[in-house]
Design an enzyme around this catalytic site. Structure first.
Site, PDB file in Angstrom:
ATOM      1  N   LYS A   1     -43.949  -1.893  10.993  1.00  0.00           N
ATOM      2  CA  LYS A   1     -43.005  -2.395  12.005  1.00  0.00           C
ATOM      3  C   LYS A   1     -43.398  -1.924  13.397  1.00  0.00           C
ATOM      4  CE  LYS A   1     -38.593  -0.820  11.814  1.00  0.00           C
ATOM      5  NZ  LYS A   1     -38.239  -0.142  13.066  1.00  0.00           N
ATOM      6  N   SER A   2     -43.653  -0.632  13.546  1.00  0.00           N
ATOM      7  CA  SER A   2     -44.005  -0.102  14.873  1.00  0.00           C
ATOM      8  C   SER A   2     -45.267  -0.765  15.407  1.00  0.00           C
ATOM      9  CB  SER A   2     -44.255   1.408  14.793  1.00  0.00           C
ATOM     10  OG  SER A   2     -43.070   2.080  14.502  1.00  0.00           O
TER      11      SER A   2
ATOM     12  N   ARG B   1     -45.929  -3.388  18.677  1.00  0.00           N
ATOM     13  CA  ARG B   1     -46.897  -3.020  19.717  1.00  0.00           C
ATOM     14  C   ARG B   1     -48.051  -4.019  19.791  1.00  0.00           C
ATOM     15  NH1 ARG B   1     -44.079   1.323  18.221  1.00  0.00           N
ATOM     16  NH2 ARG B   1     -43.919   3.167  19.559  1.00  0.00           N
TER      17      ARG B   1
ATOM     18  N   GLY C   1     -34.180  -1.016  18.202  1.00  0.00           N
ATOM     19  CA  GLY C   1     -34.330  -0.063  19.309  1.00  0.00           C
ATOM     20  C   GLY C   1     -35.727  -0.123  19.900  1.00  0.00           C
TER      21      GLY C   1
ATOM     22  N   ARG D   1     -26.300   2.357  20.880  1.00  0.00           N
ATOM     23  CA  ARG D   1     -27.332   3.401  20.893  1.00  0.00           C
ATOM     24  C   ARG D   1     -27.697   3.819  22.320  1.00  0.00           C
ATOM     25  NH1 ARG D   1     -31.911   1.784  16.705  1.00  0.00           N
ATOM     26  NH2 ARG D   1     -32.587   3.900  17.245  1.00  0.00           N
TER      27      ARG D   1
ATOM     28  N   ASP E   1     -37.983   8.487  10.074  1.00  0.00           N
ATOM     29  CA  ASP E   1     -37.463   7.312   9.355  1.00  0.00           C
ATOM     30  C   ASP E   1     -37.401   7.543   7.846  1.00  0.00           C
ATOM     31  OD1 ASP E   1     -37.137   5.960  11.706  1.00  0.00           O
ATOM     32  OD2 ASP E   1     -39.029   4.876  11.581  1.00  0.00           O
TER      33      ASP E   1
ATOM     34  N   LYS F   1     -29.477   6.728  15.198  1.00  0.00           N
ATOM     35  CA  LYS F   1     -30.343   5.658  14.676  1.00  0.00           C
ATOM     36  C   LYS F   1     -29.485   4.401  14.458  1.00  0.00           C
ATOM     37  CE  LYS F   1     -34.289   7.654  14.791  1.00  0.00           C
ATOM     38  NZ  LYS F   1     -35.286   7.141  15.720  1.00  0.00           N
TER      39      LYS F   1
ATOM     40  N   ARG G   1     -27.113   8.366  10.475  1.00  0.00           N
ATOM     41  CA  ARG G   1     -27.695   8.456   9.124  1.00  0.00           C
ATOM     42  C   ARG G   1     -27.315   9.743   8.398  1.00  0.00           C
ATOM     43  NH1 ARG G   1     -33.612   5.548  10.283  1.00  0.00           N
ATOM     44  NH2 ARG G   1     -32.777   3.436  10.097  1.00  0.00           N
TER      45      ARG G   1
ATOM     46  N   ARG H   1     -32.448   1.225   6.213  1.00  0.00           N
ATOM     47  CA  ARG H   1     -33.000   2.365   5.465  1.00  0.00           C
ATOM     48  C   ARG H   1     -31.941   3.038   4.583  1.00  0.00           C
ATOM     49  NH1 ARG H   1     -38.036   1.974   7.331  1.00  0.00           N
ATOM     50  NH2 ARG H   1     -38.319   1.783   9.590  1.00  0.00           N
TER      51      ARG H   1
HETATM   52  C1  S3P Z   1     -40.280   3.934  16.484  1.00  0.00           C
HETATM   53  C2  S3P Z   1     -39.978   5.215  16.769  1.00  0.00           C
HETATM   54  C3  S3P Z   1     -38.910   5.976  16.096  1.00  0.00           C
HETATM   55  C4  S3P Z   1     -38.476   5.327  14.794  1.00  0.00           C
HETATM   56  C5  S3P Z   1     -38.329   3.854  14.904  1.00  0.00           C
HETATM   57  C6  S3P Z   1     -39.602   3.191  15.393  1.00  0.00           C
HETATM   58  C7  S3P Z   1     -41.335   3.262  17.260  1.00  0.00           C
HETATM   59  O1  S3P Z   1     -37.797   6.066  16.965  1.00  0.00           O
HETATM   60  O2  S3P Z   1     -37.271   5.902  14.344  1.00  0.00           O
HETATM   61  O3  S3P Z   1     -37.992   3.288  13.637  1.00  0.00           O
HETATM   62  O4  S3P Z   1     -41.804   2.192  16.852  1.00  0.00           O
HETATM   63  O5  S3P Z   1     -41.701   3.802  18.308  1.00  0.00           O
HETATM   64  P1  S3P Z   1     -37.728   7.229  18.102  1.00  0.00           P
HETATM   65  O6  S3P Z   1     -39.042   7.261  18.723  1.00  0.00           O
HETATM   66  O7  S3P Z   1     -36.660   6.826  19.049  1.00  0.00           O
HETATM   67  O8  S3P Z   1     -37.379   8.460  17.318  1.00  0.00           O
END
Ligand code: S3P
Length: 452
Positions: free
Chosen positions: A27-28, A32, A99, A127, A325, A352, A356, A398
């Site tokens: 996902k991250s 990006r 987020g 958030r 996560d 989150k 959680r 999650r």
């Molecule tokens: C993420 C960073 C994390 C993670 C989120 C994805 C990212 O959040 O919890 O699921 O893609 O940069 P934080 O960086 O706010 O902790």
């Protein structure tokens, strides 16, 4: 964006877990890869893109700002870079539940010469966005949200920015990435220091897309300073997204805790800033084999897990950011293990997709697990006999998936309510559950069911 209909997931006790699977794209990295490709000069092909709702929000936002994205399939995209020049969106940009979408887009939009508004669902609108608003304002951005916490909707009047020298007050890759992206559009250098390492995908992808980035590691190896130069142009580059370690985490933890299990997960992202779960499970007595086959830009490879009875462990300090996560599934592993599992220094869990800590404490108790809640974590008193339960997801993917895994270890049937949220990060979770688990009653193909 349209949300999945309200649905439930029913799970029964698993007899065994095994086989070989791959999980959907990270996902991250999907967020990006598409953001960087959209900002770059030229074309980039992204393979392995996660077609989850979170990443689709990012894709739609970019399309609404004039970026052409061809979807050859759900997971293969051709992105025509804009050279960093986006177009004013005609409507608010909907980040849904994500987020990452909201915080990373905000960094980019702060430096674009137009007004924009970022909106999200009820969870995202609660958030904290002050963590990005404050430093972006220091860079000269005109940005603000609602109330003291600057919650969404976020209004941005993009314009000239100036680089800053900023130390992150909280270990957050989203905050770090937001500021580095804003830094690409700022005058001068933006220098971001983190005291606790968080996932480093943005730094890696900046380099991969040819942005000169310098990284100074702290002598003790804890934390670093990342610098980007304003006005830097990114160059399009094809990118293969590996499987999401955070999605695989559900199967890794489940297999590690079930004696006799033998599960292999291939083509998996194994970036060391994400794989802390493996160290936690090893401390709990797990038997895991990790092999990294490629490290261009992002390391990936195979993880093989053999099941055993686990024992409790303590997780705290700098390790928390690495497993942020995975803490819901670590809590599940703790419930199944013998002895206490203590999670501390994890206040971030409270902000989150849901709180959680509170959500897991409530749901674990419904399964018969004794839990002591702390401001910054929880202690799970493991080893109790688990009874199946009917629990809510709290609208959090999650929480829903972690509780489904706990259902595999529980005597009677478990039902998770409102599981539509699973589609934000792992749309094929239920299919994979059917692939890896075999159930007590033989002759029945799948002892799990989803319903609306
Ligand atoms: C993420 C960073 C994390 C993670 C989120 C994805 C990212 O959040 O919890 O699921 O893609 O940069 P934080 O960086 O706010 O902790």
């Amino acid at each position: 964006m349209s949300r999945a209909p309200v649905s439930t997931l029913t799970v029964r006790q698993a007899r065994q877990l095994g086989g070989e699977i791959t999980v959907p794209g990270d996902k991250s990295l999907s967020h990006r890869a598409i953001l960087f490709s959209a900002l770059a000069d030229g074309q980039s092909v992204i393979d392995g893109f996660l077609p989850g709702e979170d990443c689709i929000c990012t894709m739609r936002a970019l399309q609404a700002m004039g970026c052409t994205i061809e979807t050859e399939s759900k997971t293969r995209l051709i992105v025509h870079g804009t050279g960093g020049k986006l177009r004013a969106p005609l409507e608010p940009l909907d980040c849904g539940n994500s987020g990452t979408a909201m915080r990373l887009l905000a960094g980019i939009l702060a430096g674009q010469p137009f007004k924009s508004r970022l909106i999200g669902d009820a969870s995202l609108s609660g958030r904290p966005m002050k963590r990005i608003v404050d430093p972006l304002r220091k860079m000269g951005a005109k940005i603000g949200g609602q109330g003291e916490k600057h919650t969404a909707p976020l209004d941005i009047e993009g314009g000239p920015l100036t680089g800053i020298d900023y130390t992150l007050p909280v270990a957050s890759a989203q905050l770090k990435s937001c500021l580095l992206l804003a830094g690409l559009f700022a005058q001068g250098t933006t220098s971001i220091t983190e005291k606790t390492p968080s996932r480093d995908h943005t730094e890696r992808l900046l380099a991969y897309f040819h942005a000169p980035t310098t990284i100074d590691l702290k002598p003790d190896g804890r934390g670093k300073t990342v610098r980007v130069r304003g006005g830097t142009r990114l160059h399009g580059h094809d990118f293969q997204v590996p499987g999401d370690f955070s999605s695989a985490a559900f199967w890794i933890a489940a297999a590690a805790a079930l004696p006799g299990a033998d599960l292999t997960i291939a083509n998996l992202g194994l970036n060391g800033t994400r794989t802390g779960l493996l160290s936690v499970l090893l401390r709990m007595g797990a038997h895991i084999h990790e092999s990294i086959s490629d490290s261009t830009c992002e390391p990936f490879g195979t993880v093989r897990v053999y099941g055993r009875k686990l024992k409790g462990a303590k997780i705290s300090g700098a390790e928390i950011a690495n497993v942020i996560d995975e803490l819901p599934i670590i809590a599940v592993a703790g419930a199944v293990a013998e002895g206490d599992t203590e999670i501390r220094d994890a206040q971030e869990l409270r902000v989150k997709e849901t709180d959680r800590i509170a959500a897991m404490a409530t749901n674990l108790r419904a399964f018969g697990v004794e839990v002591t809640e702390h401001d910054d974590g929880m202690t799970i008193h493991g080893g109790a006999k688990l009874t199946g339960a009917r629990v809510g997801s709290f609208g959090d993917h999650r929480i829903a998936m972690a509780c489904a895994i706990l259902g595999l270890f529980s005597k009677s049937e478990t039902t998770i309510e409102e599981t539509g949220c699973i589609a934000t990060s792992y749309p094929t979770f239920q299919d994979d559950l059917q692939k890896v688990a075999s159930f007590q009653e033989t002759g029945l193909a799948a002892m799990l069911s989803g319903g609306h």
